[in-house]
Scaffold this motif. Structure first.
Motif, PDB file in Angstrom:
ATOM      1  N   ILE A  23      24.136  24.456  14.246  1.00 20.99           N
ATOM      2  CA  ILE A  23      23.750  23.397  13.318  1.00 20.99           C
ATOM      3  C   ILE A  23      24.010  22.038  13.961  1.00 20.99           C
ATOM      4  O   ILE A  23      25.093  21.796  14.495  1.00 20.99           O
ATOM      5  N   VAL A  24      23.013  21.159  13.911  1.00 22.69           N
ATOM      6  CA  VAL A  24      23.142  19.811  14.438  1.00 22.69           C
ATOM      7  C   VAL A  24      23.309  18.795  13.311  1.00 22.69           C
ATOM      8  O   VAL A  24      24.152  17.905  13.384  1.00 22.69           O
ATOM      9  N   HIS A  25      22.496  18.915  12.268  1.00 25.42           N
ATOM     10  CA  HIS A  25      22.572  17.994  11.131  1.00 25.42           C
ATOM     11  C   HIS A  25      22.664  18.789   9.831  1.00 25.42           C
ATOM     12  O   HIS A  25      21.912  19.750   9.633  1.00 25.42           O
ATOM     13  N   SER A  26      23.580  18.378   8.977  1.00 22.88           N
ATOM     14  CA  SER A  26      23.680  18.909   7.619  1.00 22.88           C
ATOM     15  C   SER A  26      23.716  17.735   6.648  1.00 22.88           C
ATOM     16  O   SER A  26      24.078  16.617   7.020  1.00 22.88           O
ATOM     17  N   ASP A  67      19.979  32.648  12.424  1.00 21.06           N
ATOM     18  CA  ASP A  67      20.948  31.634  12.003  1.00 21.06           C
ATOM     19  C   ASP A  67      20.278  30.570  11.148  1.00 21.06           C
ATOM     20  O   ASP A  67      20.890  30.035  10.224  1.00 21.06           O
ATOM     21  N   LYS A  68      19.031  30.253  11.456  1.00 20.36           N
ATOM     22  CA  LYS A  68      18.312  29.247  10.671  1.00 20.36           C
ATOM     23  C   LYS A  68      17.872  29.824   9.333  1.00 20.36           C
ATOM     24  O   LYS A  68      17.892  29.132   8.316  1.00 20.36           O
ATOM     25  N   PRO A 117      14.920  12.991   6.068  1.00 22.44           N
ATOM     26  CA  PRO A 117      14.283  12.492   7.299  1.00 22.44           C
ATOM     27  C   PRO A 117      14.750  13.178   8.571  1.00 22.44           C
ATOM     28  O   PRO A 117      13.972  13.299   9.534  1.00 22.44           O
ATOM     29  N   LEU A 118      16.016  13.634   8.615  1.00 23.68           N
ATOM     30  CA  LEU A 118      16.538  14.238   9.837  1.00 23.68           C
ATOM     31  C   LEU A 118      16.119  15.693  10.012  1.00 23.68           C
ATOM     32  O   LEU A 118      16.341  16.269  11.084  1.00 23.68           O
ATOM     33  N   PRO A 148      22.469  22.836   6.102  1.00 26.64           N
ATOM     34  CA  PRO A 148      21.875  22.485   7.400  1.00 26.64           C
ATOM     35  C   PRO A 148      20.399  22.113   7.241  1.00 26.64           C
ATOM     36  O   PRO A 148      19.676  22.723   6.449  1.00 26.64           O
ATOM     37  N   VAL A 149      19.949  21.129   8.036  1.00 28.76           N
ATOM     38  CA  VAL A 149      18.533  20.763   8.054  1.00 28.76           C
ATOM     39  C   VAL A 149      17.992  20.666   9.486  1.00 28.76           C
ATOM     40  O   VAL A 149      16.797  20.458   9.672  1.00 28.76           O
ATOM     41  N   PHE A 150      18.877  20.806  10.497  1.00 28.32           N
ATOM     42  CA  PHE A 150      18.424  20.701  11.886  1.00 28.32           C
ATOM     43  C   PHE A 150      19.318  21.584  12.747  1.00 28.32           C
ATOM     44  O   PHE A 150      20.541  21.519  12.648  1.00 28.32           O
ATOM     45  N   TRP A 151      18.679  22.401  13.599  1.00 25.51           N
ATOM     46  CA  TRP A 151      19.395  23.331  14.468  1.00 25.51           C
ATOM     47  C   TRP A 151      18.963  23.133  15.913  1.00 25.51           C
ATOM     48  O   TRP A 151      17.895  22.577  16.189  1.00 25.51           O
TER      49      TRP A 151
END
Length: 559
Positions: free
Chosen positions: A374-377, A204-205, A473-474, A321-324
């Protein structure tokens, strides 16, 4: 086979791994004897001044990266010895390269695929030989050490690049742009019958068609073929509780790790983790078979994989997405073979200890948490604007093949400006840095002045994913999280309390908004000290705000 073409492992008792000197000398001998098939060259020096090498096997003698890429050739990359105490991959690679050079049938099978390898990545650690640092591991007789000469774990360093090894690797990887990578390791952890477990790029990542191809076609085939060849294997055993029978979860390999770094370049990565409690000979054999099976997929599907990589490099999703996080609510079911996890009183203290009873083997389906959510996009910027003074950031972008324009003259840009509201770091240093585990920020759009010499990084280029996940940054392993911008978190001016006490009252009278915020804060902090009280007013009043304080220097240019 001629005696001088045997590896040290093959000449020994199957519990011996090559030394660094033996390994390099072996490849140099092969390259001299088979110059039309093998190129072996130095790619840099380690922090301790030891040479680092790479090699390439090409059936038709094409050894230039740009030529191979222009011809649409698949590049398969094998990295070894990042943890030299887990050395079976070092010995396997030596034998495989030798077989390519001496067996025409194997070389013909390689065909147009190029076999790229780093024989020993952590040369410092490999030279630091011992027989005790791998406390739970069965063999070999002696081996290298996990840390390099800076006492860094190099499989935490691929994004931050505190080591010379990582800097060389970044440039090397960007130049060669491999399509698949296998980075060989040995695992600690639970006890179970499997010799081989596997950490792939988290599908997924990895995302898109590549992620689907990995999950739906590659992984089932690898596990099927490993079992057919006598080496039943399973995903990396990462228990969600004490033991595997309660379920295992995918390891979320962020860009600090080799496979997570490879994903930034849209390369499918595999990290085989052989089991520490199995013999070195078993671990060697399983690693050889795993390497062959992934290579077979590269040979058969290389053109398809290259097309999917090109598609991924051409267009990132927007938002991106940048954080999973691993999804712990929707597990798959995984057939698993294990040993009974038991408890008994410890002989060392007043507690119950875990042990595995190998006389009680079991087989069942367990939960496998194999999805990432996905947590942050972030919305894709048109470009990033990087002030020229942040040289360490700029050079790492350049190492990874990012093209940037150096502004010829000053200009005003309308940009999104990020401000760091709060960070939370680990209680102690982590791999030489104070890593920011938690980051909160705000975003505002405003006009900003760029100076001549600042860098404009447009995102319409193949390295966009690396730029995004290093500069946002995230993101999991962003430059900010690793402390590259820590100086912005400190105010540079301060006050004398006996003078500012009177001035603070004037500021509250002049600024109704500040006064309201102060009253709300005071109600929540009834016992606040003088320092805390004056700090709040000083930090939140406009006249002394220091615009650079907590303002992230990299700007997002959206339109």
């Amino acid at each position: 086979m001629k005696h001088d073409l045997c590896t040290p492992y093959e000449l020994g008792d199957r519990n011996h791994t090559t030394t660094l000197e033996e390994c390099i000398a072996f490849y140099q001998m092969l390259a001299q004897r088979f110059p039309r098939l093998l190129r072996f060259w130095q790619i840099g020096e380690s922090d301790a001044g030891l040479p680092m090498y790479a090699g390439l096997v090409s059936a038709d003698g094409v050894f230039d990266a740009a030529t191979l890429q222009a011809a649409g050739r698949t590049i398969f990359f094998n990295n070894n010895g990042i943890h030299p105490g887990e050395p079976e991959g070092i010995d396997v690679c030596m034998a495989l390269v030798r077989d390519f050079c001496t067996r025409p049938d194997l070389l013909a099978l390689l065909g147009r695929t190029a076999f790229l390898f780093i024989p020993v990545y952590n040369v410092d650690g490999c030279a630091n030989r011992n027989n005790s640092s791998r406390v739970n591991q069965d063999g070999p007789h002696s081996f290298g050490f996990r840390g390099n000469s800076l006492h860094l774990d190099l499989n935490r360093d691929f994004l931050k690049c505190d080591s010379l090894a990582a800097a060389h690797f970044n440039r090397f990887f960007a130049q060669w742009q491999p399509d698949l990578m296998v980075d060989t390791h040995t695992s600690n952890g639970a006890d179970y019958p499997y010799v081989m477990t596997l950490i792939p790029s988290q599908p997924d990542k990895l995302g898109g068609a590549l992620g689907a191809f990995l999950r739906e076609r590659m992984l089932p085939r690898i596990y099927r073929q490993m079992r057919a060849r006598g080496w039943p294997s399973c995903p990396y055993v990462n228990p969600v509780a004490d033991s595997p029978d309660q379920g295992i979860a995918d390891f979320l390999e962020t860009p600090r790790y080799s496979t997570g770094y490879a994903a930034l370049h849209h390369c499918i990565g595999f990290m085989p983790e052989t089991h520490m409690l199995k013999s070195f000979a078993q671990r060697y054999d399983a690693t050889r078979i795993l390497l062959e099976e992934v290579l077979h997929i590269a040979l058969e599907h290389g053109e398809e994989i290259r097309a999917m990589r090109a598609q991924a490099r051409a267009a990132l999703p927007d938002p991106c997405p940048v954080f999973w996080q691993i999804d712990m609510e929707h597990p798959a079911r995984l057939p698993f073979e294990g040993y009974a996890a038991c408890r008994k009183p410890s002989a060392l203290g007043d507690y119950q200890r875990l042990y595995y009873d190998r006389t009680q083997a079991w087989s069942a389906e367990i939960d496998h948490f194999d999805r990432a959510r996905i947590v942050h996009s972030v919305r894709l910027p048109r470009a990033y604007l990087i002030p020229q003074q942040w040289r360490a950031v700029i050079e790492r972008l350049e190492w990874n093949g990012l093209h940037m324009q150096c502004l010829p003259q000053a200009q005003t840009v309308q940009a999104e400006v990020l401000r760091i509201v709060r960070t939370s770091s680990r209680s102690g240093p982590y791999e030489g840095q104070m890593f920011h585990d938690e980051v909160e920020l705000t975003v505002e759009t405003r006009s900003m002045q760029a100076r001549a010499g600042d860098y404009w990084l447009a995102l319409d280029q193949p390295g966009a994913r690396y730029a995004l996940e290093s500069l946002e940054p995230l993101a999991h392993d962003s430059f900010f999280r690793w402390g590259f911008f820590n100086s912005i978190l400190e105010k540079k001016e301060h006050y004398s309390d006996y003078v500012f006490e009177d001035l603070a009252q004037e500021l509250l009278q002049q600024d109704a908004n500040l006064a309201a915020r102060f009253q709300a804060w005071r109600a929540q902090h009834p016992g606040a000290s003088q320092e805390q009280t004056l700090d709040f007013i000083y930090h939140h009043c406009q006249p002394y705000a220091e615009d650079e304080w907590r303002r992230y220097p990299v700007l997002r240019v959206m339109a």
